[in-house]
Design a protein around this motif. Structure first.
Motif, PDB file in Angstrom:
ATOM      1  N   GLU A 195      15.851  17.069  40.504  1.00  0.00           N
ATOM      2  CA  GLU A 195      14.462  17.210  39.974  1.00  0.00           C
ATOM      3  C   GLU A 195      13.846  15.823  39.896  1.00  0.00           C
ATOM      4  O   GLU A 195      12.634  15.843  40.004  1.00  0.00           O
ATOM      5  CB  GLU A 195      14.805  17.656  38.634  1.00  0.00           C
ATOM      6  CG  GLU A 195      15.362  19.264  38.478  1.00  0.00           C
ATOM      7  CD  GLU A 195      14.341  20.495  38.457  1.00  0.00           C
ATOM      8  OE1 GLU A 195      13.035  20.025  38.892  1.00  0.00           O
ATOM      9  OE2 GLU A 195      14.821  21.428  38.229  1.00  0.00           O
TER      10      GLU A 195
ATOM     11  N   VAL B 224       5.853  17.506  33.989  1.00  0.00           N
ATOM     12  CA  VAL B 224       4.993  16.103  33.912  1.00  0.00           C
ATOM     13  C   VAL B 224       3.659  16.341  34.118  1.00  0.00           C
ATOM     14  O   VAL B 224       2.746  15.778  33.408  1.00  0.00           O
ATOM     15  CB  VAL B 224       5.777  15.074  34.871  1.00  0.00           C
ATOM     16  CG1 VAL B 224       5.075  13.981  34.831  1.00  0.00           C
ATOM     17  CG2 VAL B 224       7.190  14.835  34.228  1.00  0.00           C
TER      18      VAL B 224
ATOM     19  N   THR C  28      16.004  24.430  41.195  1.00  0.00           N
ATOM     20  CA  THR C  28      15.352  23.293  40.456  1.00  0.00           C
ATOM     21  C   THR C  28      14.314  24.056  39.644  1.00  0.00           C
ATOM     22  O   THR C  28      13.568  25.085  40.074  1.00  0.00           O
ATOM     23  CB  THR C  28      14.451  22.427  41.601  1.00  0.00           C
ATOM     24  OG1 THR C  28      13.893  23.329  42.474  1.00  0.00           O
ATOM     25  CG2 THR C  28      15.571  21.500  42.299  1.00  0.00           C
TER      26      THR C  28
ATOM     27  N   ALA D 190       2.097  17.807  31.080  1.00  0.00           N
ATOM     28  CA  ALA D 190       1.794  16.858  30.110  1.00  0.00           C
ATOM     29  C   ALA D 190       0.757  15.967  30.476  1.00  0.00           C
ATOM     30  O   ALA D 190      -0.199  15.624  29.588  1.00  0.00           O
ATOM     31  CB  ALA D 190       3.174  16.038  30.016  1.00  0.00           C
TER      32      ALA D 190
ATOM     33  N   TYR E  40      19.813  18.109  38.620  1.00  0.00           N
ATOM     34  CA  TYR E  40      18.714  17.399  37.703  1.00  0.00           C
ATOM     35  C   TYR E  40      18.579  16.254  38.298  1.00  0.00           C
ATOM     36  O   TYR E  40      17.364  15.850  38.236  1.00  0.00           O
ATOM     37  CB  TYR E  40      19.586  17.105  36.119  1.00  0.00           C
ATOM     38  CG  TYR E  40      19.529  18.348  35.437  1.00  0.00           C
ATOM     39  CD1 TYR E  40      18.521  19.208  35.402  1.00  0.00           C
ATOM     40  CD2 TYR E  40      20.255  18.341  34.301  1.00  0.00           C
ATOM     41  CE1 TYR E  40      18.663  20.444  34.540  1.00  0.00           C
ATOM     42  CE2 TYR E  40      20.227  19.408  33.500  1.00  0.00           C
ATOM     43  CZ  TYR E  40      19.327  20.472  33.410  1.00  0.00           C
ATOM     44  OH  TYR E  40      19.286  21.566  32.806  1.00  0.00           O
TER      45      TYR E  40
ATOM     46  N   VAL F   2       8.986  14.827  27.739  1.00  0.00           N
ATOM     47  CA  VAL F   2       8.841  15.721  28.560  1.00  0.00           C
ATOM     48  C   VAL F   2      10.551  15.769  29.031  1.00  0.00           C
ATOM     49  O   VAL F   2      10.875  17.049  29.135  1.00  0.00           O
ATOM     50  CB  VAL F   2       8.024  15.369  29.945  1.00  0.00           C
ATOM     51  CG1 VAL F   2       8.181  16.409  31.034  1.00  0.00           C
ATOM     52  CG2 VAL F   2       6.558  15.440  29.438  1.00  0.00           C
ATOM     53  N   LEU F   3      11.106  14.815  29.436  1.00  0.00           N
ATOM     54  CA  LEU F   3      12.515  14.736  29.730  1.00  0.00           C
ATOM     55  C   LEU F   3      13.221  15.296  28.638  1.00  0.00           C
ATOM     56  O   LEU F   3      14.251  16.385  29.043  1.00  0.00           O
ATOM     57  CB  LEU F   3      12.947  13.326  30.024  1.00  0.00           C
ATOM     58  CG  LEU F   3      12.379  12.580  31.101  1.00  0.00           C
ATOM     59  CD1 LEU F   3      13.144  11.365  31.080  1.00  0.00           C
ATOM     60  CD2 LEU F   3      12.155  13.366  32.438  1.00  0.00           C
TER      61      LEU F   3
ATOM     62  N   SER G 126      24.512  22.536  35.742  1.00  0.00           N
ATOM     63  CA  SER G 126      23.186  22.942  35.334  1.00  0.00           C
ATOM     64  C   SER G 126      22.888  24.148  35.979  1.00  0.00           C
ATOM     65  O   SER G 126      21.716  24.773  35.684  1.00  0.00           O
ATOM     66  CB  SER G 126      22.015  21.812  35.271  1.00  0.00           C
ATOM     67  OG  SER G 126      21.772  21.574  36.859  1.00  0.00           O
TER      68      SER G 126
ATOM     69  N   LEU H   2      10.644  19.547  37.394  1.00  0.00           N
ATOM     70  CA  LEU H   2      10.208  18.652  36.454  1.00  0.00           C
ATOM     71  C   LEU H   2       9.065  18.127  36.700  1.00  0.00           C
ATOM     72  O   LEU H   2       8.167  17.469  35.843  1.00  0.00           O
ATOM     73  CB  LEU H   2      11.302  17.509  36.452  1.00  0.00           C
ATOM     74  CG  LEU H   2      11.093  16.417  35.817  1.00  0.00           C
ATOM     75  CD1 LEU H   2      11.007  16.808  34.173  1.00  0.00           C
ATOM     76  CD2 LEU H   2      12.118  15.435  35.939  1.00  0.00           C
TER      77      LEU H   2
ATOM     78  N   ARG I 181      22.179  27.448  34.208  1.00  0.00           N
ATOM     79  CA  ARG I 181      21.046  27.650  33.221  1.00  0.00           C
ATOM     80  C   ARG I 181      19.990  28.529  34.063  1.00  0.00           C
ATOM     81  O   ARG I 181      18.980  28.031  34.618  1.00  0.00           O
ATOM     82  CB  ARG I 181      20.259  26.114  33.249  1.00  0.00           C
ATOM     83  CG  ARG I 181      19.295  25.974  32.170  1.00  0.00           C
ATOM     84  CD  ARG I 181      18.704  24.702  31.991  1.00  0.00           C
ATOM     85  NE  ARG I 181      17.862  24.207  32.876  1.00  0.00           N
ATOM     86  CZ  ARG I 181      17.058  23.286  32.935  1.00  0.00           C
ATOM     87  NH1 ARG I 181      16.479  22.811  31.931  1.00  0.00           N
ATOM     88  NH2 ARG I 181      16.349  23.201  34.097  1.00  0.00           N
TER      89      ARG I 181
ATOM     90  N   PHE J 244      12.516  19.216  29.120  1.00  0.00           N
ATOM     91  CA  PHE J 244      13.135  19.785  29.902  1.00  0.00           C
ATOM     92  C   PHE J 244      14.640  20.033  30.274  1.00  0.00           C
ATOM     93  O   PHE J 244      15.052  20.875  30.918  1.00  0.00           O
ATOM     94  CB  PHE J 244      12.576  18.860  31.383  1.00  0.00           C
ATOM     95  CG  PHE J 244      12.698  19.598  32.550  1.00  0.00           C
ATOM     96  CD1 PHE J 244      11.752  20.603  33.188  1.00  0.00           C
ATOM     97  CD2 PHE J 244      13.747  19.281  33.353  1.00  0.00           C
ATOM     98  CE1 PHE J 244      11.814  21.118  34.450  1.00  0.00           C
ATOM     99  CE2 PHE J 244      13.656  19.712  34.730  1.00  0.00           C
ATOM    100  CZ  PHE J 244      12.724  20.882  35.118  1.00  0.00           C
ATOM    101  N   PHE J 245      15.200  18.686  29.975  1.00  0.00           N
ATOM    102  CA  PHE J 245      16.768  18.860  30.165  1.00  0.00           C
ATOM    103  C   PHE J 245      17.433  19.277  28.907  1.00  0.00           C
ATOM    104  O   PHE J 245      18.620  19.056  28.961  1.00  0.00           O
ATOM    105  CB  PHE J 245      17.094  17.216  30.449  1.00  0.00           C
ATOM    106  CG  PHE J 245      16.619  16.655  31.873  1.00  0.00           C
ATOM    107  CD1 PHE J 245      16.830  17.447  32.830  1.00  0.00           C
ATOM    108  CD2 PHE J 245      15.925  15.776  31.930  1.00  0.00           C
ATOM    109  CE1 PHE J 245      16.398  17.128  34.269  1.00  0.00           C
ATOM    110  CE2 PHE J 245      15.554  15.128  33.144  1.00  0.00           C
ATOM    111  CZ  PHE J 245      15.835  15.949  34.391  1.00  0.00           C
TER     112      PHE J 245
ATOM    113  N   PHE K 214       6.561  10.694  28.406  1.00  0.00           N
ATOM    114  CA  PHE K 214       7.508  10.765  29.388  1.00  0.00           C
ATOM    115  C   PHE K 214       8.778  11.328  28.804  1.00  0.00           C
ATOM    116  O   PHE K 214       9.442  12.182  29.218  1.00  0.00           O
ATOM    117  CB  PHE K 214       7.325   9.614  30.270  1.00  0.00           C
ATOM    118  CG  PHE K 214       8.214   9.980  31.603  1.00  0.00           C
ATOM    119  CD1 PHE K 214       7.426  10.533  32.423  1.00  0.00           C
ATOM    120  CD2 PHE K 214       9.634   9.409  31.568  1.00  0.00           C
ATOM    121  CE1 PHE K 214       8.166  10.448  33.832  1.00  0.00           C
ATOM    122  CE2 PHE K 214      10.457   9.296  33.024  1.00  0.00           C
ATOM    123  CZ  PHE K 214       9.714   9.984  33.993  1.00  0.00           C
TER     124      PHE K 214
END
Lengths: 89, 204
Positions: free
Chosen positions: A46, B190, B183, B193, A43, A15-16, B142, B186, B145, A19-20, A12
């Motif tokens: 998210e 996940v 967004t 993954a 964020y 992934v963070l 952000s 995320l 981005r 992603f970040f 986990f």
């Protein structure tokens, strides 16, 4: 329990980290989302949408208020996964 | 064009929806706009219009404006506004106010995403501008981005709480927006993954 394979904390965190765009060593259980990871409002949205995807329900404000660290997010990720799996079985 | 191929505007997100402003919202909006945290950096720039003046100013220069509402509790959580729309050149100014009780929560920003979608789709705009005080910018950085470009910075432009702060001018281009929203999903990262983990386990 359903066949869903949820992530370990390390997976986990990986992934963070990707992603970040934060180096993996900075993503630890006690890492503070806002101060240490610099997560801004977008964020945090998210993170919330992730938990809502897992739980299939709106995340209550009391829970949102408790999302201070990476461990908090992972806790609810696991909890909601377990609850969803129970509901499915 | 086949009517089935036309796109229908959606005001519904997962957590919030956009709805028209009602007269009964005016008092709440005025209270929020004139609160200590907002009065200097939002629409009225430190001034306190009367309730009657406020109703007029709420729509001055405004082309599109909605309440952002919590879908489940049917509770207003903010306002999104497009003003100074220039249809000839295809751009508009965007502003968003998240009400005080929800500012820490992040999710009202979904309303901004729906609103930007609507502006690009319904009005064929090319570019949407947003302004941010340097004091506020940290909360949205952000966005840079992949979706917003910093197009200008007015040095020491705004006098806020005793200091002069930069004002940052951001622009969202239609083509950037289509490839990348606020967004980045995320949840999908996940899920990918998890899928990859499941495949590995199966292979073992």
């Amino acid at each position: 329990v359903s066949g869903k394979s949820y992530l370990t904390f390390d997976e986990f965190a990986e992934v963070l980290s990707t992603f970040f765009e934060v180096p993996r060593p900075y993503v630890q259980p006690d890492t503070v989302l806002s101060d240490d990871l610099g997560l801004d409002s977008i964020y945090m949205l998210e993170v919330l949408l992730l938990l809502e995807d897992v739980s299939n329900h709106p995340v209550p404000d009391e829970v949102i208020d408790q999302l201070g660290t990476v461990a908090d997010v992972y806790h609810y990720y696991r909890l909601y996964n377990e609850q969803s799996a129970e509901a499915d079985s | 064009m086949d009517p089935a191929e036309t796109t229908v505007a959606s005001f519904d997100g997962r957590r919030v929806r956009l709805r028209p402003i009602r007269q009964s919202d005016y008092e709440r909006i005025r209270d929020e706009e004139l609160s200590a945290e907002t009065i200097l950096i939002y629409r009225h720039q430190g001034l306190t219009p009367s309730p009657e003046q406020h109703a007029g100013r709420l729509w001055a220069g405004v082309s599109v404006q909605f309440i952002v509402e919590d879908k489940h509790r049917k509770q207003p959580v903010g306002v999104v506004t497009a003003f100074d729309v220039d249809f000839r050149s295809g751009h508009a100014q965007l502003s968003a106010l998240v009400f005080k009780d929800f500012r820490e929560h992040g999710w009202p920003l979904e309303g901004v995403e729906i609103f930007i979608d609507f502006l690009f789709m319904a009005h064929g705009l090319r570019k949407i501008y947003g302004h941010s005080s340097a004091a506020n910018f940290e909360q949205f950085k952000s966005a840079l981005r992949g979706v917003a470009r910093e197009e200008g910075r007015l040095q020491s432009h705004e006098f806020v709480n005793g200091v002069y702060l930069d004002k940052i001018i951001l622009a969202i281009y239609r083509e950037d927006w289509q490839g990348s929203k606020l967004t980045k999903n995320l949840a999908a990262a996940v899920a990918a993954a998890e899928q990859s983990r499941a495949s590995r386990k199966e292979a073992e």
